[in-house]
Scaffold this motif. Structure first.
Motif, PDB file in Angstrom:
ATOM      1  N   VAL A  69     -30.172  29.079  15.294  1.00 33.59           N
ATOM      2  CA  VAL A  69     -29.250  30.146  14.888  1.00 33.59           C
ATOM      3  C   VAL A  69     -27.806  29.710  15.115  1.00 33.59           C
ATOM      4  O   VAL A  69     -26.922  29.968  14.288  1.00 33.59           O
ATOM      5  N   THR A  70     -27.562  29.033  16.215  1.00 35.51           N
ATOM      6  CA  THR A  70     -26.211  28.548  16.505  1.00 35.51           C
ATOM      7  C   THR A  70     -25.741  27.558  15.440  1.00 35.51           C
ATOM      8  O   THR A  70     -24.580  27.589  15.019  1.00 35.51           O
ATOM      9  N   ALA A  71     -26.653  26.702  14.997  1.00 32.29           N
ATOM     10  CA  ALA A  71     -26.310  25.713  13.969  1.00 32.29           C
ATOM     11  C   ALA A  71     -25.930  26.382  12.646  1.00 32.29           C
ATOM     12  O   ALA A  71     -25.144  25.834  11.864  1.00 32.29           O
ATOM     13  N   VAL A  72     -26.483  27.563  12.397  1.00 27.88           N
ATOM     14  CA  VAL A  72     -26.146  28.303  11.172  1.00 27.88           C
ATOM     15  C   VAL A  72     -24.878  29.131  11.366  1.00 27.88           C
ATOM     16  O   VAL A  72     -24.074  29.289  10.444  1.00 27.88           O
ATOM     17  N   ALA A  73     -24.694  29.652  12.586  1.00 27.35           N
ATOM     18  CA  ALA A  73     -23.556  30.537  12.853  1.00 27.35           C
ATOM     19  C   ALA A  73     -22.222  29.809  12.730  1.00 27.35           C
ATOM     20  O   ALA A  73     -21.246  30.395  12.243  1.00 27.35           O
ATOM     21  N   TRP A  74     -22.179  28.563  13.153  1.00 24.77           N
ATOM     22  CA  TRP A  74     -20.898  27.852  13.115  1.00 24.77           C
ATOM     23  C   TRP A  74     -20.359  27.645  11.701  1.00 24.77           C
ATOM     24  O   TRP A  74     -19.183  27.936  11.443  1.00 24.77           O
ATOM     25  N   PRO A  75     -21.148  27.139  10.749  1.00 18.33           N
ATOM     26  CA  PRO A  75     -20.620  27.023   9.378  1.00 18.33           C
ATOM     27  C   PRO A  75     -20.192  28.361   8.789  1.00 18.33           C
ATOM     28  O   PRO A  75     -19.176  28.440   8.077  1.00 18.33           O
ATOM     29  N   LEU A  76     -20.948  29.407   9.091  1.00 20.85           N
ATOM     30  CA  LEU A  76     -20.588  30.728   8.578  1.00 20.85           C
ATOM     31  C   LEU A  76     -19.245  31.189   9.119  1.00 20.85           C
ATOM     32  O   LEU A  76     -18.397  31.693   8.375  1.00 20.85           O
ATOM     33  N   THR A  77     -19.052  31.009  10.412  1.00 27.17           N
ATOM     34  CA  THR A  77     -17.799  31.480  11.020  1.00 27.17           C
ATOM     35  C   THR A  77     -16.613  30.648  10.559  1.00 27.17           C
ATOM     36  O   THR A  77     -15.502  31.152  10.438  1.00 27.17           O
ATOM     37  N   HIS A  78     -16.850  29.356  10.267  1.00 28.27           N
ATOM     38  CA  HIS A  78     -15.760  28.518   9.759  1.00 28.27           C
ATOM     39  C   HIS A  78     -15.385  28.921   8.331  1.00 28.27           C
ATOM     40  O   HIS A  78     -14.200  28.925   7.970  1.00 28.27           O
ATOM     41  N   LEU A  79     -16.380  29.240   7.520  1.00 31.57           N
ATOM     42  CA  LEU A  79     -16.103  29.671   6.150  1.00 31.57           C
ATOM     43  C   LEU A  79     -15.301  30.968   6.120  1.00 31.57           C
ATOM     44  O   LEU A  79     -14.483  31.183   5.222  1.00 31.57           O
ATOM     45  N   GLY A  80     -15.544  31.838   7.100  1.00 29.19           N
ATOM     46  CA  GLY A  80     -14.837  33.115   7.143  1.00 29.19           C
ATOM     47  C   GLY A  80     -13.538  33.069   7.907  1.00 29.19           C
ATOM     48  O   GLY A  80     -12.879  34.105   8.073  1.00 29.19           O
ATOM     49  N   GLY A  81     -13.137  31.878   8.366  1.00 31.31           N
ATOM     50  CA  GLY A  81     -11.894  31.739   9.105  1.00 31.31           C
ATOM     51  C   GLY A  81     -10.691  31.559   8.206  1.00 31.31           C
ATOM     52  O   GLY A  81     -10.803  31.508   6.972  1.00 31.31           O
ATOM     53  N   THR A  82      -9.544  31.423   8.814  1.00 29.97           N
ATOM     54  CA  THR A  82      -8.292  31.303   8.042  1.00 29.97           C
ATOM     55  C   THR A  82      -8.314  30.085   7.130  1.00 29.97           C
ATOM     56  O   THR A  82      -8.014  30.185   5.933  1.00 29.97           O
ATOM     57  N   LEU A  83      -8.669  28.923   7.682  1.00 24.93           N
ATOM     58  CA  LEU A  83      -8.687  27.700   6.873  1.00 24.93           C
ATOM     59  C   LEU A  83      -9.746  27.773   5.792  1.00 24.93           C
ATOM     60  O   LEU A  83      -9.478  27.452   4.625  1.00 24.93           O
ATOM     61  N   GLY A  84     -10.956  28.208   6.162  1.00 20.60           N
ATOM     62  CA  GLY A  84     -12.033  28.266   5.181  1.00 20.60           C
ATOM     63  C   GLY A  84     -11.729  29.184   4.023  1.00 20.60           C
ATOM     64  O   GLY A  84     -11.897  28.812   2.852  1.00 20.60           O
ATOM     65  N   LEU A  85     -11.253  30.394   4.310  1.00 15.17           N
ATOM     66  CA  LEU A  85     -10.962  31.352   3.241  1.00 15.17           C
ATOM     67  C   LEU A  85      -9.737  30.946   2.426  1.00 15.17           C
ATOM     68  O   LEU A  85      -9.674  31.222   1.223  1.00 15.17           O
ATOM     69  N   THR A  86      -8.781  30.300   3.069  1.00 10.59           N
ATOM     70  CA  THR A  86      -7.613  29.823   2.320  1.00 10.59           C
ATOM     71  C   THR A  86      -8.025  28.785   1.288  1.00 10.59           C
ATOM     72  O   THR A  86      -7.612  28.851   0.115  1.00 10.59           O
ATOM     73  N   LEU A  87      -8.857  27.833   1.711  1.00 13.61           N
ATOM     74  CA  LEU A  87      -9.317  26.796   0.784  1.00 13.61           C
ATOM     75  C   LEU A  87     -10.190  27.393  -0.314  1.00 13.61           C
ATOM     76  O   LEU A  87     -10.056  27.025  -1.496  1.00 13.61           O
ATOM     77  N   LEU A  88     -11.060  28.319   0.052  1.00 21.24           N
ATOM     78  CA  LEU A  88     -11.910  28.956  -0.951  1.00 21.24           C
ATOM     79  C   LEU A  88     -11.086  29.760  -1.950  1.00 21.24           C
ATOM     80  O   LEU A  88     -11.341  29.726  -3.160  1.00 21.24           O
ATOM     81  N   THR A  89     -10.089  30.485  -1.445  1.00 23.89           N
ATOM     82  CA  THR A  89      -9.238  31.283  -2.334  1.00 23.89           C
ATOM     83  C   THR A  89      -8.470  30.399  -3.298  1.00 23.89           C
ATOM     84  O   THR A  89      -8.390  30.686  -4.506  1.00 23.89           O
ATOM     85  N   LEU A  90      -7.898  29.310  -2.799  1.00 23.56           N
ATOM     86  CA  LEU A  90      -7.166  28.397  -3.669  1.00 23.56           C
ATOM     87  C   LEU A  90      -8.077  27.774  -4.710  1.00 23.56           C
ATOM     88  O   LEU A  90      -7.702  27.646  -5.892  1.00 23.56           O
ATOM     89  N   ALA A  91      -9.289  27.392  -4.302  1.00 19.79           N
ATOM     90  CA  ALA A  91     -10.225  26.768  -5.236  1.00 19.79           C
ATOM     91  C   ALA A  91     -10.648  27.751  -6.327  1.00 19.79           C
ATOM     92  O   ALA A  91     -10.670  27.409  -7.514  1.00 19.79           O
TER      93      ALA A  91
END
Length: 242
Positions: free
Chosen positions: A59-81
């Motif tokens: 569960v921890t291995a899955v939680a980290w990618p999810l939390t990174h995607l929902g962070g400032t850097l992750g969402l900024t890159l996703l929004t720009l893309a």
């Protein structure tokens, strides 16, 4: 003279305003609850303690990618893309709506955190480095909700097949819930922080929807004579049959 043309359509703005009001009411209730430590906020420590005890490596291995995607850097890159992809497809209005919604939610996140200044769970419970910002509301829950909600809205208000609309709504809800739960699991947020993020995300999405619908419903101005003209008398052209 100029003519005004407005396409008749069902006005969803009153419904969106009602939902936004209800969501803000939930947010206010959560804010009061966390401020005085009663109601739902009283269960925050117990929920966090239970979550910490139930941690598992997978569960921890899955939680980290999810939390990174929902962070400032992750969402900024996703929004720009996504905005770049929309622009390449000629959907400038969609790109503008997404960018505006995300800029607004990011700004509101900073403001609300400063207003409520709620402390996060103890650093000893964290899986990772301590965060430098306040806890309430969860920015991950808020901004992920807006990002996924806007994209789902593009599909829901399109002419695509109903099955695709259901799929888009389900995918958005899954992403929003999983990112929010990852913040509780990693002990970066209390349960009420995440619930507040979701509620204010819903309110902000409704506000964005009202703005978009208001702009779209503004009558377009056409110069006199710019519309379709009836055939001149005696032109010899047959009339269209009803």
């Amino acid at each position: 003279m100029q003519q005004t043309i407005a396409a008749p359509q069902r006005d969803l703005r009153p419904l969106l305003a009602l939902v936004a009001t209800a969501a803000i009411g939930v947010f206010a209730w959560l804010a009061v609850s966390t401020e005085f430590g009663h109601s739902l906020a009283a269960y925050d420590p117990a929920v966090t303690t239970w979550t910490v005890r139930m941690r598992h490596g997978l569960v921890t291995a899955v939680a980290w990618p999810l939390t990174h995607l929902g962070g400032t850097l992750g969402l900024t890159l996703l929004t720009l893309a996504v905005c770049a992809l929309l622009l390449l497809r000629g959907r400038r209005e969609h790109a503008l709506v997404l960018a505006g919604a995300m800029i607004g939610s990011s700004s509101l996140t900073v403001l609300l955190k400063l207003v409520f200044a709620r402390s996060r769970p103890a650093a000893s419970l964290l899986l990772g480095e301590p965060a430098s910002s306040w806890a309430f509301p969860s920015g991950h829950a808020f901004n992920t909700g807006v990002f996924a909600g806007v994209l789902a809205g593009f599909v829901l208000f399109s002419t695509t097949a109903p099955a695709r609309k259901v799929l888009a709504a389900a995918a958005a809800c899954a992403a929003i819930v999983l990112v929010g739960l990852s913040r509780i699991y990693l002990a970066y947020h209390w349960l009420t922080d995440v619930l507040a993020g979701w509620s204010i995300a819903l309110a902000w999405l409704c506000v964005v929807g009202v703005i978009v619908l208001t702009v779209r419903r503004r009558p377009r101005m056409l110069p006199a004579g710019g519309g379709p003209r009836a055939p001149a008398a005696g032109s010899g052209r047959p009339r269209d049959q009803a």
